[in-house]
Design a protein around this motif. Structure first.
Motif, PDB file in Angstrom:
ATOM      1  N   UNK A 130      -5.862   7.168   0.028  1.00  0.00           N
ATOM      2  CA  UNK A 130      -4.787   8.117   0.306  1.00  0.00           C
ATOM      3  C   UNK A 130      -3.607   7.356   0.920  1.00  0.00           C
ATOM      4  N   UNK A 131      -2.423   7.537   0.336  1.00  0.00           N
ATOM      5  CA  UNK A 131      -1.224   6.877   0.884  1.00  0.00           C
ATOM      6  C   UNK A 131      -0.867   5.568   0.212  1.00  0.00           C
ATOM      7  N   UNK A 132      -1.718   5.100  -0.704  1.00  0.00           N
ATOM      8  CA  UNK A 132      -1.426   3.851  -1.411  1.00  0.00           C
ATOM      9  C   UNK A 132      -0.308   4.026  -2.437  1.00  0.00           C
ATOM     10  N   UNK A 133       0.446   2.957  -2.645  1.00  0.00           N
ATOM     11  CA  UNK A 133       1.305   2.864  -3.831  1.00  0.00           C
ATOM     12  C   UNK A 133       0.757   1.704  -4.662  1.00  0.00           C
ATOM     13  N   UNK A 134       0.721   1.910  -5.977  1.00  0.00           N
ATOM     14  CA  UNK A 134       0.119   0.880  -6.842  1.00  0.00           C
ATOM     15  C   UNK A 134       0.948   0.697  -8.103  1.00  0.00           C
ATOM     16  N   UNK A 135       1.127  -0.558  -8.476  1.00  0.00           N
ATOM     17  CA  UNK A 135       1.732  -0.874  -9.770  1.00  0.00           C
ATOM     18  C   UNK A 135       0.620  -1.183 -10.770  1.00  0.00           C
ATOM     19  N   UNK A 136       0.684  -0.530 -11.923  1.00  0.00           N
ATOM     20  CA  UNK A 136      -0.244  -0.818 -13.018  1.00  0.00           C
ATOM     21  C   UNK A 136       0.585  -1.441 -14.139  1.00  0.00           C
ATOM     22  N   UNK A 137       0.289  -2.708 -14.433  1.00  0.00           N
ATOM     23  CA  UNK A 137       1.091  -3.495 -15.377  1.00  0.00           C
ATOM     24  C   UNK A 137       0.281  -3.749 -16.644  1.00  0.00           C
ATOM     25  N   UNK A 138       0.708  -3.093 -17.733  1.00  0.00           N
ATOM     26  CA  UNK A 138      -0.024  -3.144 -19.006  1.00  0.00           C
ATOM     27  C   UNK A 138       0.745  -3.957 -20.030  1.00  0.00           C
ATOM     28  N   UNK A 139       0.002  -4.709 -20.815  1.00  0.00           N
ATOM     29  CA  UNK A 139       0.615  -5.469 -21.907  1.00  0.00           C
ATOM     30  C   UNK A 139      -0.339  -5.425 -23.084  1.00  0.00           C
ATOM     31  N   UNK A 140       0.235  -5.240 -24.276  1.00  0.00           N
ATOM     32  CA  UNK A 140      -0.594  -5.028 -25.466  1.00  0.00           C
ATOM     33  C   UNK A 140      -0.191  -5.968 -26.592  1.00  0.00           C
ATOM     34  N   UNK A 151       4.291   0.677 -14.381  1.00  0.00           N
ATOM     35  CA  UNK A 151       4.774   1.832 -13.610  1.00  0.00           C
ATOM     36  C   UNK A 151       4.130   1.830 -12.236  1.00  0.00           C
ATOM     37  N   UNK A 152       4.769   2.533 -11.320  1.00  0.00           N
ATOM     38  CA  UNK A 152       4.196   2.760  -9.996  1.00  0.00           C
ATOM     39  C   UNK A 152       3.517   4.122  -9.972  1.00  0.00           C
ATOM     40  N   UNK A 153       2.423   4.197  -9.227  1.00  0.00           N
ATOM     41  CA  UNK A 153       1.756   5.480  -8.970  1.00  0.00           C
ATOM     42  C   UNK A 153       1.592   5.631  -7.465  1.00  0.00           C
ATOM     43  N   UNK A 154       1.708   6.871  -7.003  1.00  0.00           N
ATOM     44  CA  UNK A 154       1.581   7.152  -5.572  1.00  0.00           C
ATOM     45  C   UNK A 154       0.366   8.048  -5.379  1.00  0.00           C
ATOM     46  N   UNK A 155      -0.502   7.677  -4.439  1.00  0.00           N
ATOM     47  CA  UNK A 155      -1.756   8.411  -4.269  1.00  0.00           C
ATOM     48  C   UNK A 155      -1.745   9.244  -2.995  1.00  0.00           C
ATOM     49  N   UNK A 156      -1.850  10.540  -3.180  1.00  0.00           N
ATOM     50  CA  UNK A 156      -1.984  11.440  -2.032  1.00  0.00           C
ATOM     51  C   UNK A 156      -0.754  11.452  -1.145  1.00  0.00           C
ATOM     52  N   UNK A 157      -1.004  11.392   0.154  1.00  0.00           N
ATOM     53  CA  UNK A 157       0.074  11.505   1.147  1.00  0.00           C
ATOM     54  C   UNK A 157       0.724  10.158   1.399  1.00  0.00           C
ATOM     55  N   UNK A 158       1.747   9.886   0.631  1.00  0.00           N
ATOM     56  CA  UNK A 158       2.456   8.609   0.748  1.00  0.00           C
ATOM     57  C   UNK A 158       3.601   8.775   1.753  1.00  0.00           C
TER      58      UNK A 158
END
Ligand code: MF3
Ligand code: CO
Length: 291
Positions: A130-140, A151-158
């Motif tokens: 809860x409260x994490x920010x995460x970058x998920x970097x995809x390449x195909x 993209x960045x994703x925000x989890x719960x109470x950031x």
């Protein structure tokens, strides 16, 4: 860049037209810039319509995988689970995750949380909190064509300050994109990114940048964000590269994890965010290929 083609020879671009009625004036324009001291791209960096179509097919998978992650990411999940989803979704659509075994990288995606700047390696031991920010970097990779976006994703109470970092970093990427114009310069983009980050009290990582992409994972040019308007490579139609600034809430310095040789962290331990798009310079502007 000196072209030895005669006016009536077939054009280098493969159109089948005579050089004089195809890319001759275009090459002369590039040559003019080169003579004035500009860095200019070679023909090999300029994507043909056929290559662009192939790269767009690759990007369809890359975008779909990130959409899938957006729908499934949640608190309590391990970053290994994100890796599994990326591998399974990519291969189910016929693609190959480009990071897997690239320069001995062990996983299919990069997952960088909070003070991790980039190249976070997925692990069973890292659980999203809860409260994490995460970058998920995809390449195909699809049929030899490469796509790359994150993209960045925000989890719960950031926290508000982390939300603002994520938002401003996205704006930096967008402002960078708006500065991409044919016959402009890569530094126009870099300065737009940097100015917006700086105006918000942030710093932009210097050592790691974006890159040309499409026929290889990482092609020329190297794409920095601490460059000045009117400098760096001439933006010629057909050039394709990523805009992927890493923006730090605190100081600009980073270090690389000795243990894995990949993961970058902020030196001061404050959060960092990153968004990445893949863009194509066109005759009349620019196009987003992957996001
Ligand atoms: N996707 C990263 C980039 O934007 C590449 C990371 S290299 C890897 O350039 F091996 F870590 F995947
Ligand atoms: Co990239």
């Amino acid at each position: 860049m000196a072209s030895k083609l005669g006016r009536n020879d077939p054009c280098w671009c493969g159109s089948g037209k005579k050089y004089k009625t195809c890319h001759m004036a275009f090459d002369e324009k590039i040559e003019d810039f080169r003579r004035k001291g500009a860095k200019v791209p070679g023909h090999e960096l300029l994507k043909t319509p056929e290559q662009i179509a192939g790269i767009k097919e690759s990007a369809k998978i890359n975008i779909a995988v990130l959409d899938y992650i957006a729908d499934h990411i949640e608190i309590g999940m391990s970053t290994e689970e994100i890796d599994r989803m990326v591998y399974e979704q990519t291969t189910a659509m016929g693609g190959i995750p480009a990071p897997l075994h690239y320069k001995d990288y062990p996983k299919s995606v990069c997952t960088s949380i909070n003070e991790q700047v980039c190249h976070g390696i997925p692990s069973e031991d890292i659980l999203l909190q809860d409260g994490d920010i995460i970058n998920v970097d995809c390449s195909t990779i699809l049929n030899g064509y490469f796509s790359d976006s994150s993209r960045m994703f925000m989890l719960g109470n950031v926290s508000e300050e982390k939300k603002r970092l994520v938002q401003v970093t996205k704006e930096c990427m967008e402002k960078g994109f708006e500065a991409v114009k044919p016959w402009g310069f890569l530094g126009d983009m870099g300065q737009a990114v940097h100015d917006h980050a700086f105006a918000n009290g942030y710093t932009v990582v210097r050592e790691i940048g974006g890159h040309g992409v499409g026929l290889e994972f990482h092609e020329e040019p190297w794409v920095g964000y601490n460059s000045k308007r009117g400098t760096e490579m001439l933006l010629v139609p057909g050039l394709m590269f990523t805009i992927e600034p890493m923006v730090n809430m605190g100081k600009v310095e980073i270090y690389i994890d000795d243990a894995n040789g990949w993961t970058a962290y902020t030196e001061d331990g404050k959060p960092s965010a990153q968004w990445e798009i893949q863009v194509l310079v066109t005759e009349d502007g620019a196009e987003i290929i992957s996001y």
